[in-house]
Motif scaffolding. Sequence first.
Motif, PDB file in Angstrom:
ATOM      1  N   UNK A 192       4.181  -3.601 -13.537  1.00 36.08           N
ATOM      2  CA  UNK A 192       4.781  -2.747 -12.514  1.00 36.08           C
ATOM      3  C   UNK A 192       4.037  -1.423 -12.499  1.00 36.08           C
ATOM      4  N   UNK A 193       4.329  -0.620 -11.495  1.00 34.64           N
ATOM      5  CA  UNK A 193       3.715   0.695 -11.361  1.00 34.64           C
ATOM      6  C   UNK A 193       4.770   1.778 -11.424  1.00 34.64           C
ATOM      7  N   UNK A 194       4.498   2.828 -12.170  1.00 36.12           N
ATOM      8  CA  UNK A 194       5.281   4.050 -12.088  1.00 36.12           C
ATOM      9  C   UNK A 194       4.559   4.908 -11.061  1.00 36.12           C
ATOM     10  N   UNK A 230      -0.939   9.139  -4.955  1.00 39.26           N
ATOM     11  CA  UNK A 230      -2.128   8.991  -5.789  1.00 39.26           C
ATOM     12  C   UNK A 230      -1.801   8.762  -7.257  1.00 39.26           C
ATOM     13  N   UNK A 231      -0.666   9.244  -7.693  1.00 40.84           N
ATOM     14  CA  UNK A 231      -0.312   9.178  -9.106  1.00 40.84           C
ATOM     15  C   UNK A 231       0.422   7.879  -9.414  1.00 40.84           C
ATOM     16  N   UNK A 232      -0.350   6.843  -9.721  1.00 37.70           N
ATOM     17  CA  UNK A 232       0.209   5.534 -10.012  1.00 37.70           C
ATOM     18  C   UNK A 232      -0.209   5.123 -11.418  1.00 37.70           C
ATOM     19  N   UNK A 285       0.867  -1.173   0.000  1.00 33.88           N
ATOM     20  CA  UNK A 285       0.000   0.000   0.000  1.00 33.88           C
ATOM     21  C   UNK A 285       0.898   1.215   0.000  1.00 33.88           C
ATOM     22  N   UNK A 286       0.456   2.257  -0.714  1.00 36.12           N
ATOM     23  CA  UNK A 286       1.265   3.468  -0.820  1.00 36.12           C
ATOM     24  C   UNK A 286       0.333   4.670  -0.857  1.00 36.12           C
TER      25      UNK A 286
END
Length: 68
Positions: A54-56, A6-8, A2-3
């Motif tokens: 993956x997520x940026x 918001x910009x994922x 969890x992070x």
Amino acid sequence: MKISASNQLKGAIVEIVKGATTAHVKLDVGGAIVTSAITNAADVELKLPVGQQAYAVVKASDMMIAID
């Protein structure tokens, strides 16, 4: 994981270019390529393979818009 950011942007790793100290990881996010520079140590720790999802994660205090 969890992070709070918001910009994922979720995408697939399409290329990893390793340099002397950093690795440039390219993600295909809906047809757009997003590139992130990470340390070689982070690349080794994450064991990033081409093709993996993956997520940026973008964390910035400001974002500007410009036009010609």
